[in-house]
Scaffold this motif. Structure first.
Motif, PDB file in Angstrom:
ATOM      1  N   THR A 147       4.787  14.795  -2.433  1.00  0.00           N
ATOM      2  CA  THR A 147       5.236  13.431  -2.164  1.00  0.00           C
ATOM      3  C   THR A 147       4.510  12.865  -0.947  1.00  0.00           C
ATOM      4  O   THR A 147       4.084  11.707  -0.949  1.00  0.00           O
ATOM      5  CB  THR A 147       6.761  13.399  -1.953  1.00  0.00           C
ATOM      6  N   VAL A 148       4.354  13.677   0.096  1.00  0.00           N
ATOM      7  CA  VAL A 148       3.629  13.240   1.297  1.00  0.00           C
ATOM      8  C   VAL A 148       2.173  12.943   0.956  1.00  0.00           C
ATOM      9  O   VAL A 148       1.623  11.912   1.373  1.00  0.00           O
ATOM     10  CB  VAL A 148       3.733  14.298   2.421  1.00  0.00           C
ATOM     11  N   ILE A 149       1.536  13.831   0.183  1.00  0.00           N
ATOM     12  CA  ILE A 149       0.139  13.609  -0.214  1.00  0.00           C
ATOM     13  C   ILE A 149       0.015  12.306  -0.989  1.00  0.00           C
ATOM     14  O   ILE A 149      -0.880  11.491  -0.728  1.00  0.00           O
ATOM     15  CB  ILE A 149      -0.388  14.799  -1.042  1.00  0.00           C
ATOM     16  N   SER A 150       0.923  12.078  -1.941  1.00  0.00           N
ATOM     17  CA  SER A 150       0.897  10.841  -2.731  1.00  0.00           C
ATOM     18  C   SER A 150       1.086   9.607  -1.853  1.00  0.00           C
ATOM     19  O   SER A 150       0.398   8.604  -2.023  1.00  0.00           O
ATOM     20  CB  SER A 150       1.991  10.871  -3.799  1.00  0.00           C
ATOM     21  N   ALA A 151       2.025   9.682  -0.918  1.00  0.00           N
ATOM     22  CA  ALA A 151       2.292   8.540  -0.037  1.00  0.00           C
ATOM     23  C   ALA A 151       1.102   8.253   0.870  1.00  0.00           C
ATOM     24  O   ALA A 151       0.749   7.085   1.092  1.00  0.00           O
ATOM     25  CB  ALA A 151       3.546   8.793   0.791  1.00  0.00           C
ATOM     26  N   VAL A 152       0.478   9.285   1.387  1.00  0.00           N
ATOM     27  CA  VAL A 152      -0.696   9.096   2.257  1.00  0.00           C
ATOM     28  C   VAL A 152      -1.846   8.484   1.461  1.00  0.00           C
ATOM     29  O   VAL A 152      -2.511   7.548   1.927  1.00  0.00           O
ATOM     30  CB  VAL A 152      -1.111  10.419   2.928  1.00  0.00           C
ATOM     31  N   ILE A 153      -2.094   8.989   0.256  1.00  0.00           N
ATOM     32  CA  ILE A 153      -3.157   8.426  -0.577  1.00  0.00           C
ATOM     33  C   ILE A 153      -2.858   6.958  -0.878  1.00  0.00           C
ATOM     34  O   ILE A 153      -3.741   6.105  -0.793  1.00  0.00           O
ATOM     35  CB  ILE A 153      -3.327   9.235  -1.879  1.00  0.00           C
ATOM     36  N   GLY A 154      -1.607   6.658  -1.205  1.00  0.00           N
ATOM     37  CA  GLY A 154      -1.238   5.262  -1.459  1.00  0.00           C
ATOM     38  C   GLY A 154      -1.404   4.382  -0.240  1.00  0.00           C
ATOM     39  O   GLY A 154      -1.835   3.233  -0.346  1.00  0.00           O
ATOM     40  N   ALA A 155      -1.076   4.921   0.939  1.00  0.00           N
ATOM     41  CA  ALA A 155      -1.160   4.128   2.169  1.00  0.00           C
ATOM     42  C   ALA A 155      -2.593   3.769   2.538  1.00  0.00           C
ATOM     43  O   ALA A 155      -2.844   2.695   3.078  1.00  0.00           O
ATOM     44  CB  ALA A 155      -0.498   4.881   3.317  1.00  0.00           C
ATOM     45  N   ILE A 156      -3.537   4.654   2.246  1.00  0.00           N
ATOM     46  CA  ILE A 156      -4.923   4.390   2.648  1.00  0.00           C
ATOM     47  C   ILE A 156      -5.763   3.777   1.535  1.00  0.00           C
ATOM     48  O   ILE A 156      -6.913   3.421   1.751  1.00  0.00           O
ATOM     49  CB  ILE A 156      -5.615   5.673   3.170  1.00  0.00           C
ATOM     50  N   THR A 157      -5.164   3.623   0.358  1.00  0.00           N
ATOM     51  CA  THR A 157      -5.887   3.050  -0.770  1.00  0.00           C
ATOM     52  C   THR A 157      -5.616   1.556  -0.831  1.00  0.00           C
ATOM     53  O   THR A 157      -4.503   1.117  -0.615  1.00  0.00           O
ATOM     54  CB  THR A 157      -5.432   3.714  -2.090  1.00  0.00           C
ATOM     55  N   LEU A 158      -6.650   0.799  -1.152  1.00  0.00           N
ATOM     56  CA  LEU A 158      -6.506  -0.647  -1.275  1.00  0.00           C
ATOM     57  C   LEU A 158      -6.893  -1.038  -2.693  1.00  0.00           C
ATOM     58  O   LEU A 158      -8.062  -1.237  -2.999  1.00  0.00           O
ATOM     59  CB  LEU A 158      -7.396  -1.366  -0.257  1.00  0.00           C
ATOM     60  N   ILE A 159      -5.895  -1.077  -3.570  1.00  0.00           N
ATOM     61  CA  ILE A 159      -6.131  -1.534  -4.934  1.00  0.00           C
ATOM     62  C   ILE A 159      -5.005  -2.479  -5.328  1.00  0.00           C
ATOM     63  O   ILE A 159      -3.875  -2.333  -4.881  1.00  0.00           O
ATOM     64  CB  ILE A 159      -6.258  -0.375  -5.954  1.00  0.00           C
ATOM     65  N   PRO A 160      -5.321  -3.457  -6.162  1.00  0.00           N
ATOM     66  CA  PRO A 160      -4.286  -4.410  -6.570  1.00  0.00           C
ATOM     67  C   PRO A 160      -3.253  -3.769  -7.494  1.00  0.00           C
ATOM     68  O   PRO A 160      -3.523  -2.774  -8.169  1.00  0.00           O
ATOM     69  CB  PRO A 160      -5.081  -5.504  -7.294  1.00  0.00           C
ATOM     70  N   GLY A 161      -2.093  -4.371  -7.553  1.00  0.00           N
ATOM     71  CA  GLY A 161      -0.994  -3.841  -8.349  1.00  0.00           C
ATOM     72  C   GLY A 161      -1.316  -3.709  -9.821  1.00  0.00           C
ATOM     73  O   GLY A 161      -0.906  -2.753 -10.471  1.00  0.00           O
ATOM     74  N   PHE A 162      -2.074  -4.657 -10.368  1.00  0.00           N
ATOM     75  CA  PHE A 162      -2.372  -4.591 -11.790  1.00  0.00           C
ATOM     76  C   PHE A 162      -3.287  -3.421 -12.137  1.00  0.00           C
ATOM     77  O   PHE A 162      -3.417  -3.055 -13.298  1.00  0.00           O
ATOM     78  CB  PHE A 162      -2.954  -5.912 -12.314  1.00  0.00           C
ATOM     79  N   VAL A 163      -3.913  -2.822 -11.126  1.00  0.00           N
ATOM     80  CA  VAL A 163      -4.693  -1.607 -11.339  1.00  0.00           C
ATOM     81  C   VAL A 163      -3.847  -0.382 -10.993  1.00  0.00           C
ATOM     82  O   VAL A 163      -3.976   0.672 -11.617  1.00  0.00           O
ATOM     83  CB  VAL A 163      -5.983  -1.625 -10.481  1.00  0.00           C
ATOM     84  N   ALA A 164      -2.971  -0.529 -10.014  1.00  0.00           N
ATOM     85  CA  ALA A 164      -2.170   0.602  -9.545  1.00  0.00           C
ATOM     86  C   ALA A 164      -1.230   1.137 -10.614  1.00  0.00           C
ATOM     87  O   ALA A 164      -1.091   2.353 -10.772  1.00  0.00           O
ATOM     88  CB  ALA A 164      -1.375   0.198  -8.310  1.00  0.00           C
ATOM     89  N   PHE A 165      -0.584   0.259 -11.350  1.00  0.00           N
ATOM     90  CA  PHE A 165       0.397   0.717 -12.330  1.00  0.00           C
ATOM     91  C   PHE A 165      -0.244   1.451 -13.506  1.00  0.00           C
ATOM     92  O   PHE A 165       0.245   2.509 -13.897  1.00  0.00           O
ATOM     93  CB  PHE A 165       1.302  -0.439 -12.762  1.00  0.00           C
TER      94      PHE A 165
END
Length: 160
Positions: free
Chosen positions: A75-93
């Protein structure tokens, strides 16, 4: 089937708009195309990166790193990757769906999406210019912590 219905509705509405005011409709379509052109490089870059990662990392590796059994560390790894990644929501989902199909856990995906949408590590320099360093720092820290709250709630609601 649903896609065809949506495309038909959009086409009908576009034709209605064109009949009402052709000039405004053409201007809107040109603006939409420009937006699409601006978003396309980011979209393709993320899709290519995810495709490469999914071809290199098999579902067992993804499951081990951010799978349902990876626990707090995943969960921490996922949250850190999400925090430093800059992608729009329509790509994220769609990216999250691909990760889920390849072994990622729901709690980990919730942490990834939450931190991706709420935390802006990459945008800190710009944000701090407008809001100040202190507010930017506290907003990002609060959002990062809240992404774990969201992940926990999602885990409880979805029963994982």
């Amino acid at each position: 089937m649903t896609n065809r219905i949506l495309y038909a509705v959009v086409f009908i509405l576009l034709m209605a708009s064109y009949r009402k005011d052709a000039r405004k409709t053409k201007t809107a379509l040109k603006k939409a195309w420009k937006s699409f052109e601006n978003i396309l490089p980011q979209f393709l870059g993320v899709i290519i990166l995810v495709g490469i990662l999914l071809s290199v990392l098999n579902p067992q590796i993804i499951g081990a790193i951010i799978g349902g059994q990876s626990g707090l560390m995943g969960t921490v790894i996922s949250a850190v990757i999400g925090a430093i990644t800059l992608i729009p929501g329509f790509v994220a989902f769609p990216t999250a769906a691909l990760l889920f199909e390849n072994g990622a856990g729901l709690v980990q995906i919730a942490a990834f999406i939450s931190s991706l949408m709420m935390v802006g590590v990459v945008t800190i320099p710009i944000e701090s210019q407008f809001f100040g360093r202190k507010l930017t720092f506290w907003r990002n820290i609060s959002a990062f912590i809240f992404s774990f709250v969201v992940a926990y709630i999602m885990g409880r609601v979805l029963g994982t």
